[in-house]
Design a protein around this motif. Structure first.
Motif, PDB file in Angstrom:
ATOM      1  N   GLU A 113     -37.118 -31.176 -42.068  1.00  0.00           N
ATOM      2  CA  GLU A 113     -37.608 -30.061 -41.261  1.00  0.00           C
ATOM      3  C   GLU A 113     -37.624 -28.767 -42.073  1.00  0.00           C
ATOM      4  OE1 GLU A 113     -36.618 -27.790 -37.019  1.00  0.00           O
ATOM      5  OE2 GLU A 113     -35.142 -29.120 -37.971  1.00  0.00           O
ATOM      6  N   LYS A 114     -36.622 -28.567 -42.907  1.00  0.00           N
ATOM      7  CA  LYS A 114     -36.587 -27.359 -43.739  1.00  0.00           C
ATOM      8  C   LYS A 114     -37.784 -27.316 -44.688  1.00  0.00           C
ATOM      9  CE  LYS A 114     -31.526 -27.312 -43.565  1.00  0.00           C
ATOM     10  NZ  LYS A 114     -30.270 -27.452 -44.350  1.00  0.00           N
ATOM     11  N   ILE A 115     -38.143 -28.482 -45.227  1.00  0.00           N
ATOM     12  CA  ILE A 115     -39.301 -28.529 -46.130  1.00  0.00           C
ATOM     13  C   ILE A 115     -40.597 -28.318 -45.345  1.00  0.00           C
ATOM     14  CG2 ILE A 115     -40.548 -29.970 -47.779  1.00  0.00           C
ATOM     15  CD1 ILE A 115     -37.914 -31.403 -48.359  1.00  0.00           C
ATOM     16  N   LEU A 116     -40.654 -28.909 -44.136  1.00  0.00           N
ATOM     17  CA  LEU A 116     -41.871 -28.815 -43.338  1.00  0.00           C
ATOM     18  C   LEU A 116     -42.156 -27.382 -42.906  1.00  0.00           C
ATOM     19  CD1 LEU A 116     -41.556 -31.997 -41.074  1.00  0.00           C
ATOM     20  CD2 LEU A 116     -43.180 -31.608 -42.927  1.00  0.00           C
ATOM     21  N   LYS A 117     -41.119 -26.610 -42.627  1.00  0.00           N
ATOM     22  CA  LYS A 117     -41.326 -25.232 -42.198  1.00  0.00           C
ATOM     23  C   LYS A 117     -42.039 -24.402 -43.259  1.00  0.00           C
ATOM     24  CE  LYS A 117     -37.538 -24.909 -38.864  1.00  0.00           C
ATOM     25  NZ  LYS A 117     -36.253 -24.245 -38.519  1.00  0.00           N
ATOM     26  N   GLN A 118     -41.926 -24.833 -44.521  1.00  0.00           N
ATOM     27  CA  GLN A 118     -42.584 -24.101 -45.601  1.00  0.00           C
ATOM     28  C   GLN A 118     -44.030 -24.558 -45.810  1.00  0.00           C
ATOM     29  OE1 GLN A 118     -40.112 -24.589 -49.059  1.00  0.00           O
ATOM     30  NE2 GLN A 118     -38.283 -23.767 -48.071  1.00  0.00           N
ATOM     31  N   SER A 119     -44.374 -25.745 -45.268  1.00  0.00           N
ATOM     32  CA  SER A 119     -45.716 -26.280 -45.522  1.00  0.00           C
ATOM     33  C   SER A 119     -46.569 -26.392 -44.264  1.00  0.00           C
ATOM     34  CB  SER A 119     -45.614 -27.677 -46.170  1.00  0.00           C
ATOM     35  OG  SER A 119     -44.863 -28.548 -45.349  1.00  0.00           O
ATOM     36  N   ILE A 120     -45.976 -26.188 -43.081  1.00  0.00           N
ATOM     37  CA  ILE A 120     -46.725 -26.276 -41.828  1.00  0.00           C
ATOM     38  C   ILE A 120     -46.909 -24.868 -41.283  1.00  0.00           C
ATOM     39  CG2 ILE A 120     -46.646 -27.077 -39.435  1.00  0.00           C
ATOM     40  CD1 ILE A 120     -45.303 -29.566 -40.343  1.00  0.00           C
ATOM     41  N   LEU A 149     -41.790 -37.116 -44.518  1.00  0.00           N
ATOM     42  CA  LEU A 149     -42.684 -36.037 -44.941  1.00  0.00           C
ATOM     43  C   LEU A 149     -44.132 -36.502 -44.952  1.00  0.00           C
ATOM     44  CD1 LEU A 149     -40.602 -34.427 -47.829  1.00  0.00           C
ATOM     45  CD2 LEU A 149     -41.052 -33.462 -45.571  1.00  0.00           C
ATOM     46  N   ASN A 150     -44.379 -37.723 -45.427  1.00  0.00           N
ATOM     47  CA  ASN A 150     -45.745 -38.255 -45.422  1.00  0.00           C
ATOM     48  C   ASN A 150     -46.315 -38.296 -44.011  1.00  0.00           C
ATOM     49  OD1 ASN A 150     -46.788 -38.831 -48.021  1.00  0.00           O
ATOM     50  ND2 ASN A 150     -45.345 -40.522 -48.251  1.00  0.00           N
ATOM     51  N   LEU A 151     -45.512 -38.799 -43.066  1.00  0.00           N
ATOM     52  CA  LEU A 151     -45.986 -38.889 -41.674  1.00  0.00           C
ATOM     53  C   LEU A 151     -46.197 -37.505 -41.076  1.00  0.00           C
ATOM     54  CD1 LEU A 151     -43.737 -41.812 -40.343  1.00  0.00           C
ATOM     55  CD2 LEU A 151     -46.128 -41.918 -41.048  1.00  0.00           C
ATOM     56  N   ALA A 152     -45.286 -36.586 -41.367  1.00  0.00           N
ATOM     57  CA  ALA A 152     -45.399 -35.237 -40.810  1.00  0.00           C
ATOM     58  C   ALA A 152     -46.611 -34.504 -41.381  1.00  0.00           C
ATOM     59  CB  ALA A 152     -44.125 -34.457 -41.084  1.00  0.00           C
ATOM     60  N   LEU A 153     -46.870 -34.681 -42.669  1.00  0.00           N
ATOM     61  CA  LEU A 153     -48.023 -34.010 -43.274  1.00  0.00           C
ATOM     62  C   LEU A 153     -49.331 -34.609 -42.769  1.00  0.00           C
ATOM     63  CD1 LEU A 153     -46.710 -33.525 -46.925  1.00  0.00           C
ATOM     64  CD2 LEU A 153     -46.910 -31.817 -45.111  1.00  0.00           C
TER      65      LEU A 153
END
Length: 536
Positions: free
Chosen positions: A344-351, A380-384
């Motif tokens: 989630e921390k990584i996703l907040k930077q890319s979403i 991450l793959n699924l979220a992206l």
């Protein structure tokens, strides 16, 4: 009464106790059902018979009492009304009897006796009360004859009741005419006897036709029930066959998909392995060349670019090995909720801000037995992918829960047991059935050129299968996508490392020979150069 009504009644009376056996067992059963139908028809017409008796007796009493001034005909009328009331009570009891077919003989005797008494009352009245006036005698003869003819409709369903009525009503008057001795009276008596014989013969034929119709209706009802039962059986068998055919098609489709993916995996794995050897040699030699370029910045830049491209190829090879289930995994007991928090921390930077991220973790979530790095990559793959499916914004949810896999609620070919399920769902554009059929194939993508390699879902599926789990996708156009990642639980898995030998490590320096082993000479050469460089 219409044939449809009697057919329904016969079907009800003739229904066998066993629902799987609609055939009539014997001729006695048929006769009993016909007998029951005859008595039921007789009692159904009883109200009309009683009403006709009362009306005709009232007319006879009114005409004869006023015409001949014989008040004793009113006594006759009272007797008819009394008998009619008794018969009406019997009819009422029969009507309210819940199981009339169990006492049909009793009800037949009651009906026959009632008809006979009614006819006898008319016959006795014609003998005792009738005067010698030929007009009066002719009038009464026409009344009794009309009632006997009308009884064809109401009493001939059961022939004994009809005969009891007609014989009791008409023959006494015919006997009186014959005993009178006059020519006219003898003719009238003979005509009355012929009339009784004729109407009795007609009643007999009517009764035979009625019984024949009942038999036909019984047979038709029986055959209809048999046809209905067989139709229901055929419908059930056909439905089962259709379900089996549909299940077989689904199973064949799954088998073909599994075989195709297995073939693609073997082909991809073989190519990736050989290409990995080539890249190993390329990267090794480029690194050695970079160390020896000296101070030439132009040459160093060229080597750096070549090395960067080779490393990208190495990453691609790792992805292909992951799809082919040949990547090296280091599984251990993993807290899936912690991995999701890191992702989630990584996703907040890319979403972007237009997409709302929701995390839902079931209390008491069990640890999963997986490689944590590969699990993070899979999430991450699924979220992206979900992010790319929501260009206008939406909701991305990652849920973690304990679940037990059964045959009807889990991906195909997944062993029954307890799993940790990570579900990534979105409210994006969704996928069509044609897209879903190719979703896990390597290099298949619906994105624009340059926005994806088409290996994201392939990597996730390979990682899940190699870990002992599975992936399941549910999606439709315009309704978003739901991806379930089933991971094996860590219960009963050992995480202990093998103990060191009793001698420990060799710490004292000494001379030794280094043996380099590789199945590709080009890959071994850079290793030899690098080791020689560090040992010199």
């Amino acid at each position: 009464m219409s044939s449809n009504v009697w057919r329904e009644r016969l079907r009800r009376w003739g229904r066998p106790p066993d629902k799987h056996s609609s055939r009539i067992s014997s001729g006695g059963d048929v006769n009993h059902k016909i007998y029951t139908a005859q008595i039921e028809a007789l009692y159904q017409h009883t109200p009309m018979v009683l009403a006709v008796n009362v009306v005709n007796s009232a007319l006879v009493a009114l005409v004869l009492a006023s015409y001949m001034e014989q008040t004793r005909w009113w006594v006759f009328f009272g007797s008819v009304v009394t008998l009619t009331a008794v018969r009406a009570i019997g009819w009422s009891r029969h009507r309210h009897n819940r199981k009339p077919d169990e006492a049909m003989t009793k009800w037949a005797i009651v009906a026959t006796a009632g008809s006979g008494l009614s006819g006898l009352l008319w016959g006795v009245g014609s003998i005792l009360l009738l005067s010698d006036d030929i007009v009066e005698q002719t009038f009464l003869a026409f009344v009794i004859g009309g009632m006997c003819a009308g009884a064809l409709v109401s009493l001939s369903y059961y022939l004994p009741a009809y005969i009891a009525y007609v014989v009791s009503a008409a023959l006494p008057l015919a006997g009186r005419f014959l005993l009178d001795g006059g020519t006219v009276y003898a003719a009238m008596g003979g005509m009355a006897v012929v009339f009784v014989a004729a109407v009795t013969f007609a009643a007999h034929h009517f009764n035979r036709a009625f019984v024949r119709g009942l038999r036909l209706n019984l047979d038709l009802s029986e055959r209809t029930e048999e046809l209905t039962r067989r139709t229901e059986e055929l419908t059930t068998v056909n439905s089962r066959l259709e379900a089996e055919i549909a299940q077989r098609k689904v199973t064949e489709g799954q088998l073909h998909q599994a075989q195709k993916m297995e073939a693609l995996g073997q082909l991809t794995g073989g190519i990736a392995h050989d290409f990995n050897n080539l890249l190993t040699a390329v990267i090794g030699n480029l690194e050695l060349a970079r160390r020896r370029t000296g101070s030439d910045p132009h040459m160093a830049g060229l080597l750096e670019a070549a090395l960067s491209a080779a490393e990208r190829g190495e990453t691609l090879i790792k992805d292909l090995l992951a799809f082919a289930r040949r990547q090296p995994l280091r599984p251990k007991a993993v807290d899936v909720s912690a991995v999701v928090d890191d992702a989630e921390k990584i996703l907040k930077q890319s979403i972007g801000p237009d997409i709302r991220v929701l995390i839902r973790v079931e209390p008491g979530l069990r640890p999963a037995w997986v490689d944590p790095n590969q699990l993070t990559l899979a999430i991450l793959n699924l979220a992206l992918n979900a992010r790319d499916a929501m260009p206008g914004g939406g909701r991305l949810q990652i849920a973690c829960e304990n679940r037990r896999a059964e045959a009807d609620n889990s991906p195909p070919d997944l062993a029954t047991g307890n799993y940790v399920v990570v579900t990534v769902s979105d409210t994006g554009t969704g996928m069509s059935e044609a897209t879903l059929a190719h979703a896990f194939e390597p290099f298949f993508t619906t994105k624009d050129a340059g926005r994806g390699s088409g290996l994201g879902l392939s990597i996730v599926q390979g990682f899940a299968a190699q870990s002992g789990g599975a992936v399941q996708i549910v999606s439709s156009l315009g309704e978003g996508t739901n991806v379930e990642l089933w991971l094996p639980r860590a219960e009963g898995r050992s995480t202990e490392s093998a103990p060191l030998g009793p001698d420990g490590f060799v710490l004292n320096p000494s001379q030794a020979r280094v043996l380099i082993c590789d199945d590709d000479e080009m890959s071994a050469k850079p290793d030899e150069e690098a080791i020689s460089h560090y040992l010199d």
